[in-house]
Scaffold this motif. Sequence first.
Motif, PDB file in Angstrom:
ATOM      1  N   MET A 311       0.848  -1.180   0.000  1.00  0.00           N
ATOM      2  CA  MET A 311       0.000   0.000   0.000  1.00  0.00           C
ATOM      3  C   MET A 311       0.884   1.229   0.000  1.00  0.00           C
ATOM      4  SD  MET A 311      -3.230   0.897  -0.082  1.00  0.00           S
ATOM      5  CE  MET A 311      -4.203  -0.432   0.612  1.00  0.00           C
ATOM      6  N   ALA A 312       0.654   2.118  -0.952  1.00  0.00           N
ATOM      7  CA  ALA A 312       1.477   3.314  -1.070  1.00  0.00           C
ATOM      8  C   ALA A 312       1.305   4.199   0.156  1.00  0.00           C
ATOM      9  CB  ALA A 312       1.095   4.085  -2.330  1.00  0.00           C
ATOM     10  N   PRO A 313       2.305   5.020   0.483  1.00  0.00           N
ATOM     11  CA  PRO A 313       2.201   5.911   1.638  1.00  0.00           C
ATOM     12  C   PRO A 313       0.994   6.834   1.532  1.00  0.00           C
ATOM     13  CG  PRO A 313       4.453   5.837   0.834  1.00  0.00           C
ATOM     14  CD  PRO A 313       3.609   5.101  -0.177  1.00  0.00           C
ATOM     15  N   PHE A 314       0.535   7.271   2.669  1.00  0.00           N
ATOM     16  CA  PHE A 314      -0.617   8.166   2.774  1.00  0.00           C
ATOM     17  C   PHE A 314      -0.451   9.392   1.895  1.00  0.00           C
ATOM     18  CE2 PHE A 314      -2.157  12.032   5.018  1.00  0.00           C
ATOM     19  CZ  PHE A 314      -3.508  11.847   4.800  1.00  0.00           C
ATOM     20  N   ASP A 315      -1.492   9.719   1.129  1.00  0.00           N
ATOM     21  CA  ASP A 315      -1.485  10.881   0.241  1.00  0.00           C
ATOM     22  C   ASP A 315      -2.470  11.919   0.769  1.00  0.00           C
ATOM     23  OD1 ASP A 315      -1.531  12.741  -1.755  1.00  0.00           O
ATOM     24  OD2 ASP A 315      -2.026  11.335  -3.374  1.00  0.00           O
ATOM     25  N   HIS A 324      -4.472   2.267   6.021  1.00  0.00           N
ATOM     26  CA  HIS A 324      -3.590   1.098   5.978  1.00  0.00           C
ATOM     27  C   HIS A 324      -2.250   1.330   6.667  1.00  0.00           C
ATOM     28  CE1 HIS A 324      -2.501  -2.864   4.467  1.00  0.00           C
ATOM     29  NE2 HIS A 324      -3.743  -2.983   4.086  1.00  0.00           N
ATOM     30  N   TYR A 325      -2.132   0.795   7.849  1.00  0.00           N
ATOM     31  CA  TYR A 325      -0.889   0.858   8.610  1.00  0.00           C
ATOM     32  C   TYR A 325       0.049  -0.290   8.240  1.00  0.00           C
ATOM     33  CZ  TYR A 325      -3.113   4.262  11.681  1.00  0.00           C
ATOM     34  OH  TYR A 325      -3.729   5.373  12.178  1.00  0.00           O
ATOM     35  N   VAL A 364      -9.480   5.353  -2.200  1.00  0.00           N
ATOM     36  CA  VAL A 364      -8.902   5.631  -0.882  1.00  0.00           C
ATOM     37  C   VAL A 364      -7.433   5.236  -0.778  1.00  0.00           C
ATOM     38  CG1 VAL A 364     -11.095   5.477   0.346  1.00  0.00           C
ATOM     39  CG2 VAL A 364      -9.739   3.401  -0.029  1.00  0.00           C
ATOM     40  N   GLY A 365      -6.914   4.577  -1.781  1.00  0.00           N
ATOM     41  CA  GLY A 365      -5.510   4.168  -1.688  1.00  0.00           C
ATOM     42  C   GLY A 365      -5.082   3.505  -2.986  1.00  0.00           C
ATOM     43  N   ARG A 366      -3.820   3.107  -3.029  1.00  0.00           N
ATOM     44  CA  ARG A 366      -3.319   2.442  -4.229  1.00  0.00           C
ATOM     45  C   ARG A 366      -2.253   1.422  -3.835  1.00  0.00           C
ATOM     46  NH1 ARG A 366       1.397   5.435  -5.774  1.00  0.00           N
ATOM     47  NH2 ARG A 366       1.554   7.337  -4.527  1.00  0.00           N
ATOM     48  N   LEU A 367      -2.251   0.345  -4.583  1.00  0.00           N
ATOM     49  CA  LEU A 367      -1.235  -0.686  -4.416  1.00  0.00           C
ATOM     50  C   LEU A 367      -0.147  -0.498  -5.459  1.00  0.00           C
ATOM     51  CD1 LEU A 367      -3.166  -4.053  -3.866  1.00  0.00           C
ATOM     52  CD2 LEU A 367      -1.972  -2.689  -2.170  1.00  0.00           C
TER      53      LEU A 367
END
Length: 402
Positions: A311-315, A324-325, A364-367
């Motif tokens: 999971m990419a770092p928080f944007d 995602h921690y 909400v996020g990206r892999l």
Amino acid sequence: MQSAEPQDKLFPGLPERATVTAPAETPKSAFARTGILPSQAIRALIAAGEIKGAPEIDENQIQPASLDLRLGKVAYRIRASFLPGPGATVRDKLFELKFHEIDLTKGAVLEAGCVYLVPLIEQLKLRSTIAGFANPKSSTGRLDVFTRLIADRQDSFDTVEEGYDGPLFAEICPRTFSIKVRYGSRLNQIRFRRRVGQQLDADEKPGRVTDKLLRELHSDVGLVEGDAAIREGLNLRISLAPIPPAGIVGYRARRFAGVIDVDEIGAYGVNQFWEAVHLDGDRRLVLDPHEFYILASKESVSVPPGYVAEMAPFDPLIGEYRVHYAGFFDPGFGYTEGKAPGAKAVLEVRSLDIPFILEDGQIVGRLVYDKLTNTPDTLYGQGIGSHYQAQGLKLSKHFKQA
């Protein structure tokens, strides 16, 4: 280093410890290619003394593309988080910042809201072409335990530079639940990245899969069902559709609920620690500031055998919340050859300083995907005790499953 009590005495009921040796079939190409090292190459590093620990490293610490790290005998309550920086060791800083020491040999409670530093059993003596990077284990992140790796002379968390020679430490901050840990507990894991030659800039990630190659990979094996939204990685959307039969969309952690022993599996009732989240027909969820939620992606995802995902770092550009921690997705996660992807990405979500509205289907996020130097000799979910293969919305392994 002093000799340590055997693991079977510390953890009754676990399999007898196995000596880890480099398998004869470990290909030399595992150390000649660019990318993430698989399980057989990790065994070779252990056998060569580049990864070591006393007691010796157990076979069951080795995952398809990572190594579980174990807590040492003592925890230090510290005033604040810190980094040693290029010119100092962790112990140099620890002398100034520690409040008191806590013996972990008989187990101890780490209280929510406090910061601790624990020397790890594992140490590294890496060759000049291999670096390490770490994340909390999935179960750690789902307990809202903020855990980061610290190493001597490093100026960033969760990384060790190529050729690193020295000890490792875990910074631990339970956020919602107080936790009980002990000597040998495993809260985080480390991967190893191989860089071949000087063909890459220092800030590039060896083995990182570009968007172009990711689209080709999706076309070949299917990373999600249907079309994939690929932009700087595989974009994931939140699912806020009610899940039958109870109609829940997620869980919100209850504060002051009690202590969770991180080594106890299936021991705790859900309702004591979690509040089920139900929504009205509009499928919108208002994240309350500083509350912790377990939600799931709308997509089922797949990680093919020759790859890993993170999971990419928080944007901050997509909202004032963190997702995602625990960011590792092992090779084989959600993957079955010839079948559609079979596992949701479970998301640990925390709003920051203001309420924030999530809507069903919102990105909400990206892999981001990385290539392994070789296909691992074991895959996630195939006879290695993987807890989250084929998962939907799922709490950590510590809770009783309905």
